[in-house]
Design a protein around this motif. Structure first.
Motif, PDB file in Angstrom:
ATOM      1  N   GLN A   1       0.750  -1.221   0.025  1.00 27.58           N
ATOM      2  CA  GLN A   1       0.069  -0.115   0.037  1.00 27.58           C
ATOM      3  C   GLN A   1       0.847   1.175   0.027  1.00 27.58           C
ATOM      4  N   ILE A   2       1.722   1.275   0.817  1.00 35.40           N
ATOM      5  CA  ILE A   2       2.984   2.419   0.852  1.00 35.40           C
ATOM      6  C   ILE A   2       3.474   2.497  -0.344  1.00 35.40           C
ATOM      7  N   ALA A   3       4.115   1.375  -0.905  1.00 38.50           N
ATOM      8  CA  ALA A   3       5.012   1.537  -2.400  1.00 38.50           C
ATOM      9  C   ALA A   3       3.995   1.875  -3.408  1.00 38.50           C
ATOM     10  N   SER A   4       2.768   1.600  -3.346  1.00 30.65           N
ATOM     11  CA  SER A   4       1.825   2.012  -4.453  1.00 30.65           C
ATOM     12  C   SER A   4       1.552   3.452  -4.175  1.00 30.65           C
ATOM     13  N   SER A   5       1.399   3.858  -2.988  1.00 31.66           N
ATOM     14  CA  SER A   5       0.866   5.268  -3.054  1.00 31.66           C
ATOM     15  C   SER A   5       2.217   6.202  -3.447  1.00 31.66           C
ATOM     16  N   LEU A   6       3.330   5.486  -2.865  1.00 32.69           N
ATOM     17  CA  LEU A   6       4.845   6.384  -3.372  1.00 32.69           C
ATOM     18  C   LEU A   6       4.968   6.269  -4.882  1.00 32.69           C
ATOM     19  N   ASN A   7       4.551   5.366  -5.540  1.00 32.12           N
ATOM     20  CA  ASN A   7       4.639   5.029  -6.850  1.00 32.12           C
ATOM     21  C   ASN A   7       4.007   6.175  -7.647  1.00 32.12           C
ATOM     22  N   ARG A   8       2.805   6.491  -7.273  1.00 31.80           N
ATOM     23  CA  ARG A   8       1.900   7.440  -7.716  1.00 31.80           C
ATOM     24  C   ARG A   8       2.557   8.950  -7.449  1.00 31.80           C
ATOM     25  N   ALA A   9       2.743   9.151  -6.283  1.00 30.07           N
ATOM     26  CA  ALA A   9       3.337  10.277  -5.880  1.00 30.07           C
ATOM     27  C   ALA A   9       4.892  10.590  -6.758  1.00 30.07           C
ATOM     28  N   LEU A  10       5.570   9.650  -6.793  1.00 26.05           N
ATOM     29  CA  LEU A  10       6.658   9.832  -8.000  1.00 26.05           C
ATOM     30  C   LEU A  10       6.530  10.260  -9.154  1.00 26.05           C
ATOM     31  N   GLY A  11       5.129   9.491  -9.777  1.00 23.75           N
ATOM     32  CA  GLY A  11       4.750   9.900 -11.099  1.00 23.75           C
ATOM     33  C   GLY A  11       4.291  11.315 -11.404  1.00 23.75           C
ATOM     34  N   VAL A  12       3.696  11.776 -10.069  1.00 23.83           N
ATOM     35  CA  VAL A  12       3.346  13.117 -10.090  1.00 23.83           C
ATOM     36  C   VAL A  12       4.498  14.230 -10.051  1.00 23.83           C
ATOM     37  N   GLY A  13       5.555  13.701  -9.488  1.00 23.04           N
ATOM     38  CA  GLY A  13       6.880  14.398  -9.510  1.00 23.04           C
ATOM     39  C   GLY A  13       7.493  14.539 -10.759  1.00 23.04           C
ATOM     40  N   TYR A  14       7.454  13.652 -11.661  1.00 18.89           N
ATOM     41  CA  TYR A  14       7.836  13.413 -12.944  1.00 18.89           C
ATOM     42  C   TYR A  14       7.049  14.407 -13.852  1.00 18.89           C
ATOM     43  N   THR A  15       5.599  14.517 -13.527  1.00 15.17           N
ATOM     44  CA  THR A  15       4.892  15.381 -14.105  1.00 15.17           C
ATOM     45  C   THR A  15       5.337  16.755 -14.020  1.00 15.17           C
ATOM     46  N   VAL A  16       5.440  17.345 -12.727  1.00 14.60           N
ATOM     47  CA  VAL A  16       5.899  18.500 -12.039  1.00 14.60           C
ATOM     48  C   VAL A  16       7.299  18.939 -13.097  1.00 14.60           C
ATOM     49  N   VAL A  17       8.332  18.243 -13.138  1.00 13.27           N
ATOM     50  CA  VAL A  17       9.487  18.513 -13.893  1.00 13.27           C
ATOM     51  C   VAL A  17       8.908  18.738 -15.337  1.00 13.27           C
ATOM     52  N   LYS A  18       8.087  17.864 -16.085  1.00 11.24           N
ATOM     53  CA  LYS A  18       7.939  17.774 -17.422  1.00 11.24           C
ATOM     54  C   LYS A  18       7.254  19.203 -17.746  1.00 11.24           C
ATOM     55  N   GLN A  19       6.266  19.704 -16.609  1.00  7.66           N
ATOM     56  CA  GLN A  19       5.550  20.730 -16.867  1.00  7.66           C
ATOM     57  C   GLN A  19       6.141  22.049 -16.770  1.00  7.66           C
ATOM     58  N   LEU A  20       7.357  21.889 -15.914  1.00  4.25           N
ATOM     59  CA  LEU A  20       7.936  23.276 -15.639  1.00  4.25           C
ATOM     60  C   LEU A  20       7.976  24.374 -16.551  1.00  4.25           C
ATOM     61  N   PRO A  21       8.491  23.698 -17.879  1.00  5.57           N
ATOM     62  CA  PRO A  21       8.927  24.876 -18.942  1.00  5.57           C
ATOM     63  C   PRO A  21       7.644  25.497 -19.580  1.00  5.57           C
ATOM     64  N   SER A  22       6.386  24.783 -19.317  1.00  3.88           N
ATOM     65  CA  SER A  22       5.216  25.550 -19.910  1.00  3.88           C
ATOM     66  C   SER A  22       4.508  26.332 -18.834  1.00  3.88           C
ATOM     67  N   SER A  23       5.011  26.321 -17.827  1.00  7.48           N
ATOM     68  CA  SER A  23       4.219  27.115 -16.604  1.00  7.48           C
ATOM     69  C   SER A  23       4.001  28.392 -16.669  1.00  7.48           C
ATOM     70  N   PRO A  24       2.714  28.941 -16.434  1.00 11.61           N
ATOM     71  CA  PRO A  24       2.346  30.278 -16.524  1.00 11.61           C
ATOM     72  C   PRO A  24       3.015  31.214 -15.459  1.00 11.61           C
ATOM     73  N   ASP A  25       3.540  30.654 -14.335  1.00 15.56           N
ATOM     74  CA  ASP A  25       4.074  31.260 -13.491  1.00 15.56           C
ATOM     75  C   ASP A  25       5.389  30.491 -12.926  1.00 15.56           C
ATOM     76  N   PRO A  26       6.561  30.713 -13.652  1.00 19.40           N
ATOM     77  CA  PRO A  26       7.580  29.710 -13.127  1.00 19.40           C
ATOM     78  C   PRO A  26       8.151  29.741 -11.734  1.00 19.40           C
ATOM     79  N   ASP A  27       8.243  30.998 -11.363  1.00 17.61           N
ATOM     80  CA  ASP A  27       8.688  31.156  -9.944  1.00 17.61           C
ATOM     81  C   ASP A  27       7.907  30.426  -8.951  1.00 17.61           C
ATOM     82  N   ARG A  28       6.595  30.579  -9.229  1.00 18.96           N
ATOM     83  CA  ARG A  28       5.717  29.736  -8.081  1.00 18.96           C
ATOM     84  C   ARG A  28       5.754  28.271  -8.317  1.00 18.96           C
ATOM     85  N   SER A  29       5.871  27.808  -9.730  1.00 21.18           N
ATOM     86  CA  SER A  29       6.110  26.502  -9.837  1.00 21.18           C
ATOM     87  C   SER A  29       7.435  25.891  -9.432  1.00 21.18           C
ATOM     88  N   TYR A  30       8.408  26.542  -9.511  1.00 28.48           N
ATOM     89  CA  TYR A  30       9.725  26.317  -9.057  1.00 28.48           C
ATOM     90  C   TYR A  30       9.771  26.066  -7.543  1.00 28.48           C
TER      91      TYR A  30
END
Length: 218
Positions: A122-151
């Motif tokens: 259960q913990i590993a599964s939850s962490l897997n989803r959280a890591l996936g969201v982190g990956y999305t965070v990195v990928k969306q940084l270049p297109s963020s409308p507010d870079p400072d806030r996104s960083y």
């Protein structure tokens, strides 16, 4: 009188012969029984040793799997965090490093799913989803409308909730192995897991909203 004495000698001789045969048979049978018991005990001891060896090898394999799972989770988080920091400094980000960390974690997570007990899974599964969201965070940084806030948002995620999630997995794995047993672990596990899931869902909603805004602006 002689006849009676002869009969007595014959009876005595017969009795001695019978006793001798009986002793021989008894000794033979006794030796066979003793030999069977020794063989049985040896077989039982060999069975116990084989069972203990199988158990030791299974435990060693589980420790190795847990170690790889913990290592790749940490490496994945660090690679994503470093990518955010590099992008904030205006440095070029090498996507291969993050992608390799992502693949390494995914491989170990897939293997671990077949071996983890339910509470740890259960913990590993939850962490897997959280890591996936982190990956999305990195990928969306270049297109963020507010870079400072996104960083800042990304740095808070990787150093806060996601860091706590990786720590929780590590403690859960050690707890399952009996290496680090904590009396209040169940309570802490439930609380930290709920916090990780809540933070992840909030970030997912925010990322979806930002992505919608970026699409409209394009």
């Amino acid at each position: 009188m002689k006849d009676e004495l002869g009969d007595l000698v014959d009876v005595t001789t017969l009795a001695v012969a019978i006793i001798g045969v009986g002793g021989t048979l008894g000794g033979t049978l006794g030796g066979a029984v003793l030999s069977q018991r020794v063989t049985r005990e040896q077989n039982q001891r060999a069975d116990r040793e084989r069972a203990e060896d199988r158990q030791d090898r299974a435990q060693e394999a589980r420790r190795d799997l847990y170690a790889r799972l913990n290592t790749t989770a940490r490496a994945y988080r660090v690679a994503a965090r470093d990518a955010v920091r590099a992008a904030e400094r205006g440095e070029s980000v090498e996507p291969a490093v993050l992608d390799a960390a992502k693949e390494a974690w995914s491989e170990q997570y897939s293997l671990a799913q077949m071996a983890l007990p339910n509470d740890v899974h259960q913990i590993a599964s939850s962490l897997n989803r959280a890591l996936g969201v982190g990956y999305t965070v990195v990928k969306q940084l270049p297109s963020s409308p507010d870079p400072d806030r996104s960083y800042n948002q990304a740095k808070d995620w990787f150093s806060g909730p996601l860091s706590d999630g990786v720590y929780l997995l590590r403690v859960a794995l050690r707890h399952d192995l009996g290496v680090e047993v904590q009396s209040d672990f169940e309570h802490r596990r439930t609380r930290m897991l709920a916090a990780l899931d809540s933070e992840r869902r909030s970030l997912e909603r925010l990322l979806a909203s930002e992505q919608t805004q970026a699409t409209r602006s394009a």
